[in-house]
Design a protein around this motif. Structure first.
Motif, PDB file in Angstrom:
ATOM      1  N   ASP A   3      34.302 -27.062  63.611  1.00 12.84           N
ATOM      2  CA  ASP A   3      33.341 -25.967  63.471  1.00 12.84           C
ATOM      3  C   ASP A   3      33.993 -24.618  63.740  1.00 12.84           C
ATOM      4  OD1 ASP A   3      31.414 -27.791  62.896  1.00 12.84           O
ATOM      5  OD2 ASP A   3      30.567 -27.822  64.913  1.00 12.84           O
ATOM      6  N   GLY A   4      35.292 -24.620  64.107  1.00 13.71           N
ATOM      7  CA  GLY A   4      35.997 -23.392  64.459  1.00 13.71           C
ATOM      8  C   GLY A   4      36.387 -22.588  63.237  1.00 13.71           C
ATOM      9  N   MET A   5      36.952 -21.455  63.502  1.00 14.11           N
ATOM     10  CA  MET A   5      37.397 -20.576  62.427  1.00 14.11           C
ATOM     11  C   MET A   5      38.811 -20.947  62.010  1.00 14.11           C
ATOM     12  SD  MET A   5      36.073 -16.826  63.699  1.00 14.11           S
ATOM     13  CE  MET A   5      37.602 -16.560  64.524  1.00 14.11           C
ATOM     14  N   ARG A   6      39.142 -20.606  60.811  1.00 20.17           N
ATOM     15  CA  ARG A   6      40.505 -20.789  60.312  1.00 20.17           C
ATOM     16  C   ARG A   6      41.108 -19.398  60.136  1.00 20.17           C
ATOM     17  NH1 ARG A   6      44.562 -23.706  59.190  1.00 20.17           N
ATOM     18  NH2 ARG A   6      45.621 -23.595  57.214  1.00 20.17           N
ATOM     19  N   VAL A   7      42.310 -19.221  60.616  1.00 14.46           N
ATOM     20  CA  VAL A   7      42.997 -17.935  60.526  1.00 14.46           C
ATOM     21  C   VAL A   7      44.094 -18.035  59.477  1.00 14.46           C
ATOM     22  CG1 VAL A   7      44.397 -16.261  61.783  1.00 14.46           C
ATOM     23  CG2 VAL A   7      42.510 -17.409  62.936  1.00 14.46           C
ATOM     24  N   ASP A   8      44.104 -17.103  58.560  1.00 15.76           N
ATOM     25  CA  ASP A   8      45.124 -17.061  57.521  1.00 15.76           C
ATOM     26  C   ASP A   8      46.346 -16.322  58.076  1.00 15.76           C
ATOM     27  OD1 ASP A   8      46.677 -16.842  55.262  1.00 15.76           O
ATOM     28  OD2 ASP A   8      45.091 -15.992  54.000  1.00 15.76           O
ATOM     29  N   LEU A   9      47.338 -17.101  58.507  1.00 18.52           N
ATOM     30  CA  LEU A   9      48.530 -16.505  59.130  1.00 18.52           C
ATOM     31  C   LEU A   9      49.345 -15.692  58.125  1.00 18.52           C
ATOM     32  CD1 LEU A   9      49.636 -19.471  61.419  1.00 18.52           C
ATOM     33  CD2 LEU A   9      48.397 -17.399  62.058  1.00 18.52           C
ATOM     34  N   SER A  10      49.323 -16.092  56.862  1.00 15.08           N
ATOM     35  CA  SER A  10      50.074 -15.315  55.868  1.00 15.08           C
ATOM     36  C   SER A  10      49.428 -13.939  55.667  1.00 15.08           C
ATOM     37  CB  SER A  10      50.165 -16.071  54.538  1.00 15.08           C
ATOM     38  OG  SER A  10      48.887 -16.277  53.984  1.00 15.08           O
ATOM     39  N   ALA A  11      48.104 -13.869  55.797  1.00 12.42           N
ATOM     40  CA  ALA A  11      47.424 -12.569  55.703  1.00 12.42           C
ATOM     41  C   ALA A  11      47.800 -11.689  56.888  1.00 12.42           C
ATOM     42  CB  ALA A  11      45.917 -12.750  55.627  1.00 12.42           C
TER      43      ALA A  11
END
Length: 115
Positions: A3-11
């Motif tokens: 249910d957590g967020m996903r962080v776009d590390l490339s962004a």
């Protein structure tokens, strides 16, 4: 599913690169404002002949100082934001690595044991 967020590390990487590019541009603007905007007093006319020459020179000097101060402030802000963004990205990267390690490594599969 999480249910957590996903962080776009490339962004985040892209943001950091753009901030460092902007910081480099601010360095160039700072150098220009400091060293390439000097106007000698004589360019405004002779002080004894043109009464406003001193006023114009002082106004230029004050404006030049204001511009240098603004650029310095922006430089500091961009530098601080870039460093903070880099730290956040590093923390997310560490957490992602820890999560993968807890889930059986980078392969995504089991470790071969059926308990």
């Amino acid at each position: 599913m999480s249910d957590g967020m996903r962080v776009d590390l490339s962004a985040l990487d892209e943001v950091i690169k753009k901030l460092w590019t902007l910081l480099d541009d601010m360095d160039k603007a700072g150098e220009t404002s400091r060293y390439r905007t000097d106007i000698p007093m004589t360019a405004f006319g002779k002080p004894g002949v043109f009464l406003e020459a001193s006023d114009l020179f002082n106004a230029h000097k004050e404006t030049k100082g204001d511009l240098e101060g603004a650029i310095k402030g922006l430089h500091g802000l961009i530098d601080q934001f870039g460093k903070s963004t880099s730290k956040v990205k590093d923390k997310y990267t560490e957490q992602e690595y820890a999560n993968k390690s807890q889930m059986g490594g980078n392969s995504g599969g089991s470790n071969g044991k059926w308990d």
